[in-house]
Design a protein around this motif. Sequence first.
Motif, PDB file in Angstrom:
ATOM      1  N   GLY A  61       0.815  -1.206   0.000  1.00 24.81           N
ATOM      2  CA  GLY A  61       0.000   0.000   0.000  1.00 24.81           C
ATOM      3  C   GLY A  61       0.849   1.256   0.000  1.00 24.81           C
ATOM      4  O   GLY A  61       2.060   1.221   0.237  1.00 24.81           O
ATOM      5  N   ASP A  62       0.203   2.371  -0.270  1.00 28.20           N
ATOM      6  CA  ASP A  62       0.891   3.658  -0.291  1.00 28.20           C
ATOM      7  C   ASP A  62       1.263   4.076   1.128  1.00 28.20           C
ATOM      8  O   ASP A  62       0.459   3.931   2.060  1.00 28.20           O
ATOM      9  CB  ASP A  62       0.004   4.731  -0.925  1.00 28.20           C
ATOM     10  CG  ASP A  62      -0.293   4.446  -2.393  1.00 28.20           C
ATOM     11  OD1 ASP A  62       0.550   3.791  -3.046  1.00 28.20           O
ATOM     12  OD2 ASP A  62      -1.372   4.858  -2.867  1.00 28.20           O
ATOM     13  N   GLU A  63       2.456   4.604   1.281  1.00 24.30           N
ATOM     14  CA  GLU A  63       2.913   5.043   2.600  1.00 24.30           C
ATOM     15  C   GLU A  63       2.068   6.205   3.103  1.00 24.30           C
ATOM     16  O   GLU A  63       1.790   7.157   2.375  1.00 24.30           O
ATOM     17  CB  GLU A  63       4.378   5.466   2.521  1.00 24.30           C
ATOM     18  CG  GLU A  63       4.941   5.929   3.849  1.00 24.30           C
ATOM     19  CD  GLU A  63       6.430   6.222   3.781  1.00 24.30           C
ATOM     20  OE1 GLU A  63       6.815   7.364   4.146  1.00 24.30           O
ATOM     21  OE2 GLU A  63       7.200   5.325   3.380  1.00 24.30           O
ATOM     22  N   LYS A  64       1.649   6.106   4.346  1.00 24.29           N
ATOM     23  CA  LYS A  64       0.889   7.177   4.989  1.00 24.29           C
ATOM     24  C   LYS A  64       1.813   7.976   5.898  1.00 24.29           C
ATOM     25  O   LYS A  64       2.633   7.400   6.604  1.00 24.29           O
ATOM     26  CB  LYS A  64      -0.264   6.588   5.825  1.00 24.29           C
ATOM     27  CG  LYS A  64      -1.250   5.756   5.032  1.00 24.29           C
ATOM     28  CD  LYS A  64      -2.277   5.112   5.952  1.00 24.29           C
ATOM     29  CE  LYS A  64      -3.224   4.200   5.173  1.00 24.29           C
ATOM     30  NZ  LYS A  64      -4.190   3.508   6.067  1.00 24.29           N
ATOM     31  N   ARG A  65       1.648   9.278   5.865  1.00 24.20           N
ATOM     32  CA  ARG A  65       2.466  10.142   6.723  1.00 24.20           C
ATOM     33  C   ARG A  65       1.566  10.806   7.769  1.00 24.20           C
ATOM     34  O   ARG A  65       1.495  12.034   7.898  1.00 24.20           O
ATOM     35  CB  ARG A  65       3.207  11.183   5.890  1.00 24.20           C
ATOM     36  CG  ARG A  65       4.300  10.555   5.031  1.00 24.20           C
ATOM     37  CD  ARG A  65       5.040  11.561   4.182  1.00 24.20           C
ATOM     38  NE  ARG A  65       5.734  12.576   4.954  1.00 24.20           N
ATOM     39  CZ  ARG A  65       6.922  12.401   5.543  1.00 24.20           C
ATOM     40  NH1 ARG A  65       7.520  11.211   5.469  1.00 24.20           N
ATOM     41  NH2 ARG A  65       7.500  13.378   6.199  1.00 24.20           N
ATOM     42  N   LEU A  66       0.871   9.943   8.503  1.00 28.10           N
ATOM     43  CA  LEU A  66       0.003  10.449   9.564  1.00 28.10           C
ATOM     44  C   LEU A  66       0.834  10.972  10.732  1.00 28.10           C
ATOM     45  O   LEU A  66       1.923  10.465  11.023  1.00 28.10           O
ATOM     46  CB  LEU A  66      -0.918   9.343  10.070  1.00 28.10           C
ATOM     47  CG  LEU A  66      -1.921   8.741   9.088  1.00 28.10           C
ATOM     48  CD1 LEU A  66      -2.688   7.619   9.759  1.00 28.10           C
ATOM     49  CD2 LEU A  66      -2.871   9.812   8.567  1.00 28.10           C
ATOM     50  N   ASN A  67       0.304  11.987  11.389  1.00 28.49           N
ATOM     51  CA  ASN A  67       0.888  12.390  12.665  1.00 28.49           C
ATOM     52  C   ASN A  67       0.604  11.292  13.689  1.00 28.49           C
ATOM     53  O   ASN A  67      -0.403  10.587  13.592  1.00 28.49           O
ATOM     54  CB  ASN A  67       0.266  13.701  13.159  1.00 28.49           C
ATOM     55  CG  ASN A  67       0.361  14.805  12.138  1.00 28.49           C
ATOM     56  OD1 ASN A  67       1.445  15.141  11.668  1.00 28.49           O
ATOM     57  ND2 ASN A  67      -0.788  15.370  11.771  1.00 28.49           N
ATOM     58  N   ILE A  68       1.491  11.181  14.669  1.00 26.37           N
ATOM     59  CA  ILE A  68       1.316  10.180  15.727  1.00 26.37           C
ATOM     60  C   ILE A  68       1.303  10.876  17.087  1.00 26.37           C
ATOM     61  O   ILE A  68       2.210  11.647  17.408  1.00 26.37           O
ATOM     62  CB  ILE A  68       2.446   9.131  15.712  1.00 26.37           C
ATOM     63  CG1 ILE A  68       2.555   8.463  14.341  1.00 26.37           C
ATOM     64  CG2 ILE A  68       2.218   8.097  16.819  1.00 26.37           C
ATOM     65  CD1 ILE A  68       1.348   7.668  13.926  1.00 26.37           C
ATOM     66  N   MET A  69       0.257  10.615  17.857  1.00 27.24           N
ATOM     67  CA  MET A  69       0.188  11.085  19.239  1.00 27.24           C
ATOM     68  C   MET A  69       0.135   9.832  20.114  1.00 27.24           C
ATOM     69  O   MET A  69      -0.919   9.226  20.302  1.00 27.24           O
ATOM     70  CB  MET A  69      -1.042  11.955  19.466  1.00 27.24           C
ATOM     71  CG  MET A  69      -1.055  12.675  20.792  1.00 27.24           C
ATOM     72  SD  MET A  69       0.117  14.059  20.895  1.00 27.24           S
ATOM     73  CE  MET A  69      -0.794  15.366  20.040  1.00 27.24           C
ATOM     74  N   LEU A  70       1.303   9.401  20.600  1.00 29.61           N
ATOM     75  CA  LEU A  70       1.398   8.174  21.389  1.00 29.61           C
ATOM     76  C   LEU A  70       1.338   8.539  22.866  1.00 29.61           C
ATOM     77  O   LEU A  70       2.279   9.111  23.409  1.00 29.61           O
ATOM     78  CB  LEU A  70       2.705   7.442  21.055  1.00 29.61           C
ATOM     79  CG  LEU A  70       2.816   5.966  21.460  1.00 29.61           C
ATOM     80  CD1 LEU A  70       4.025   5.323  20.765  1.00 29.61           C
ATOM     81  CD2 LEU A  70       2.954   5.767  22.948  1.00 29.61           C
ATOM     82  N   VAL A  71       0.231   8.223  23.495  1.00 26.75           N
ATOM     83  CA  VAL A  71       0.002   8.571  24.896  1.00 26.75           C
ATOM     84  C   VAL A  71       0.190   7.325  25.758  1.00 26.75           C
ATOM     85  O   VAL A  71      -0.560   6.349  25.630  1.00 26.75           O
ATOM     86  CB  VAL A  71      -1.409   9.146  25.115  1.00 26.75           C
ATOM     87  CG1 VAL A  71      -1.624   9.484  26.587  1.00 26.75           C
ATOM     88  CG2 VAL A  71      -1.617  10.377  24.239  1.00 26.75           C
ATOM     89  N   THR A  72       1.204   7.359  26.597  1.00 27.85           N
ATOM     90  CA  THR A  72       1.448   6.260  27.531  1.00 27.85           C
ATOM     91  C   THR A  72       0.900   6.665  28.890  1.00 27.85           C
ATOM     92  O   THR A  72       1.358   7.654  29.478  1.00 27.85           O
ATOM     93  CB  THR A  72       2.952   5.953  27.631  1.00 27.85           C
ATOM     94  OG1 THR A  72       3.458   5.690  26.320  1.00 27.85           O
ATOM     95  CG2 THR A  72       3.198   4.742  28.517  1.00 27.85           C
ATOM     96  N   ILE A  73      -0.066   5.914  29.382  1.00 31.60           N
ATOM     97  CA  ILE A  73      -0.786   6.285  30.602  1.00 31.60           C
ATOM     98  C   ILE A  73      -0.212   5.537  31.794  1.00 31.60           C
ATOM     99  O   ILE A  73      -0.116   4.311  31.795  1.00 31.60           O
ATOM    100  CB  ILE A  73      -2.288   5.981  30.462  1.00 31.60           C
ATOM    101  CG1 ILE A  73      -2.862   6.737  29.270  1.00 31.60           C
ATOM    102  CG2 ILE A  73      -3.026   6.354  31.743  1.00 31.60           C
ATOM    103  CD1 ILE A  73      -4.323   6.441  29.006  1.00 31.60           C
ATOM    104  N   GLU A  74       0.152   6.272  32.793  1.00 33.62           N
ATOM    105  CA  GLU A  74       0.718   5.710  34.015  1.00 33.62           C
ATOM    106  C   GLU A  74      -0.252   4.714  34.665  1.00 33.62           C
ATOM    107  O   GLU A  74      -1.416   5.036  34.938  1.00 33.62           O
ATOM    108  CB  GLU A  74       1.038   6.839  35.002  1.00 33.62           C
ATOM    109  CG  GLU A  74       1.397   6.411  36.400  1.00 33.62           C
ATOM    110  CD  GLU A  74       2.757   5.722  36.476  1.00 33.62           C
ATOM    111  OE1 GLU A  74       2.853   4.724  37.214  1.00 33.62           O
ATOM    112  OE2 GLU A  74       3.690   6.186  35.810  1.00 33.62           O
ATOM    113  N   SER A  75       0.229   3.479  34.888  1.00 34.58           N
ATOM    114  CA  SER A  75      -0.452   2.466  35.717  1.00 34.58           C
ATOM    115  C   SER A  75      -1.888   2.166  35.317  1.00 34.58           C
ATOM    116  O   SER A  75      -2.727   1.876  36.173  1.00 34.58           O
ATOM    117  CB  SER A  75      -0.419   2.911  37.191  1.00 34.58           C
ATOM    118  OG  SER A  75       0.898   3.113  37.632  1.00 34.58           O
ATOM    119  N   MET A  76      -2.199   2.199  34.045  1.00 33.83           N
ATOM    120  CA  MET A  76      -3.580   1.963  33.610  1.00 33.83           C
ATOM    121  C   MET A  76      -3.815   0.472  33.362  1.00 33.83           C
ATOM    122  O   MET A  76      -3.734  -0.024  32.239  1.00 33.83           O
ATOM    123  CB  MET A  76      -3.896   2.780  32.350  1.00 33.83           C
ATOM    124  CG  MET A  76      -5.342   2.663  31.885  1.00 33.83           C
ATOM    125  SD  MET A  76      -6.569   3.147  33.120  1.00 33.83           S
ATOM    126  CE  MET A  76      -6.345   4.929  33.142  1.00 33.83           C
TER     127      MET A  76
END
Length: 651
Positions: free
Chosen positions: A278-293
């Motif tokens: 597939g075609d490469e996507k250049r999406l923005n990434i917001m990776l949220v790591t949540i403490e102790s979830m």
Amino acid sequence: MRHGVRSLFIDRFSLLGLFIGIFLGVNAVTRTILMTLSASQVDFGLIQLGTIYGVGLVFDGITAFYFIIPVVLYFVFVPDRVFRHRFHRPVVHLFFFVGVYILCYGVVAEWLFWDEFGKRFNFIAVDYLVYTTEVIGNIMESYPVYPMLAGLLVPSGLIYFVCARSRVFKGALAAPCPFRQRAATGFMCLMVPVVCFAGVDSSRLRVSENVFNNELAKNGVYELFAAFRNNDLDYASFYEQRDTTEMLVRLRKLVATDNAEYLSQSPEDITRRVVNPGDEKRLNIMLVTIESMSAEYMGIFGNRAGLTPNLDRLARGGLFFDNLYATGTRSVRGLEALTLSTVPTAGRSIVKRPGNEGMFSLGYLFKERGYDTKWVYGGYGYFDNMNYYYAHNGFSVVDRTDMSKEEKTFANVWGVCDGDLFNRSLKEADASYAAGKPFMNFVFTTSNHRPYTYPEGKIDIPVKTGREGGVKYTDYAVGEFMKAARTKAWFDDTLFVFVADHCGSSAGKTSLPLRKYEIPLILYSPKTIEPDRVSKLCSQIDVAPTLLALLNWDYDSKFLGKDILAMKPDEERAFVGTYQKLGYYKGDRLTVLLPKGGTEAYVYDRVTKQQVRAAIDDSDLTDAIGFYQSASWLYKNGLTRRTTGEQGWDS
């Protein structure tokens, strides 16, 4: 020798005998208190209790002799004329009282640690000694410290008063003790810790199949110093091994996929070219790591307390993975897995190890494609070496020190509240968008951590009342964050990732309780990802390859994880561990590698959460060794770094 034995009862050394008796008594009380706190988890029975207190008495006694080493030396070398002088007696009284107070303080310290982790002092306590600002601040904000310290004067004073009036105490201050006699007694006292240091090891202590029983049989102070010695474990020195080449070959088979081709025939090189169609996507990434979830806190996993309506909504509207396991019990373990896609290392996380610069990381993969890559943290990033690690592995660093007074509306010792953190994350995204650059923001929250304080009036749970408040406030902040994000011009081109660093608690009856490693993973991008629920068994180390697959990226990889969506049934597995125990979970079986070459196996029922001992499966054991031994060897030999010539380490 006869004089040395007699001196324990008739001269200054009788004070040590008295103190050791108190030491043993206080530690027995501590053991009883901890047992009461975890009564529902402890296996009771006459033999079990006898073993716990019997073995505990041995380790308490050994610890007592370690504890008194400075006093033994003092008693040996202080002359009689000084020791028996009337001006010296108040010194003895003062230090005896201080020693008793420290023992009573230890009871409270162990109780607080047990309340948080369900363990005696261990490697976490060692790490926390380095970060006194955060740890002391956390304790001060979580507990009525000064009243507790003042209250300890009562039991300490009573114990001291009884001892000071005893014939033993008074006689010890007056009885003569020639140097030869002192030296003989001192030698005997010092030989006990010397012999125990060389011949006693609590790492293999087992009085029961129940981990709580095993922990209760230990001595907290002894475990603290044992953890200090063993905080960095070399796999080759402590764990079962096979032929290195054979294990490297096995690792290549275990991480191979249909869409990847190895670039070398050498078993030492795991670099492979991954091709995603597939075609490469250049999406923005917001990776949220949540403490102790922990997964168990969320409604979509069955929790009925209504703590996570916003995360539940995102899970239903996104790609939701409901069978994913954290690699460890510390934040740095989760961060290691998410950025490096590697199995947990024995001892310390790579995040905290020296020489961790220029690793093959998720940050560099995005940076090399022209992304703004930022590590955004609400606390002080020197904690756990996080700022240094991220700054030298493809990310720019934004932490509490970069936030203005206006941005910090609420903070505790661990960091600004999650609402403030998310607001700063939005600003960083806006700045990248304005500059015409895609962004990859790695955001790490802090509010779901003791002392569980957050801004008033946001949720219906009062502050400092426990974990539920921390979970619900974090979920509230996530909801507000997504409301604001939906108004941004970059929203439709952004993939949001919500994942935990680890669970809220890791204590259980077994050495690696799998139910205490279950965490959520949500991938949310309504314009690009169709909602679905994925129940494949998977690990935190699989998040990065899955993310890159969704973007249709072709790339050279040294990751040990796989694209979860492309996993075949026989490829599903997870990795869990502590700093000593390394687990490999496949099918319904958990194989655990222990220090000093030991192994364990369990069968796990994910529905009932029951985990029982089982026989070792040779194939699973070999796979476990293949992963852990090979990963350790590759890291130690620098083969998990970026390819030479691409280093370009950040300044």
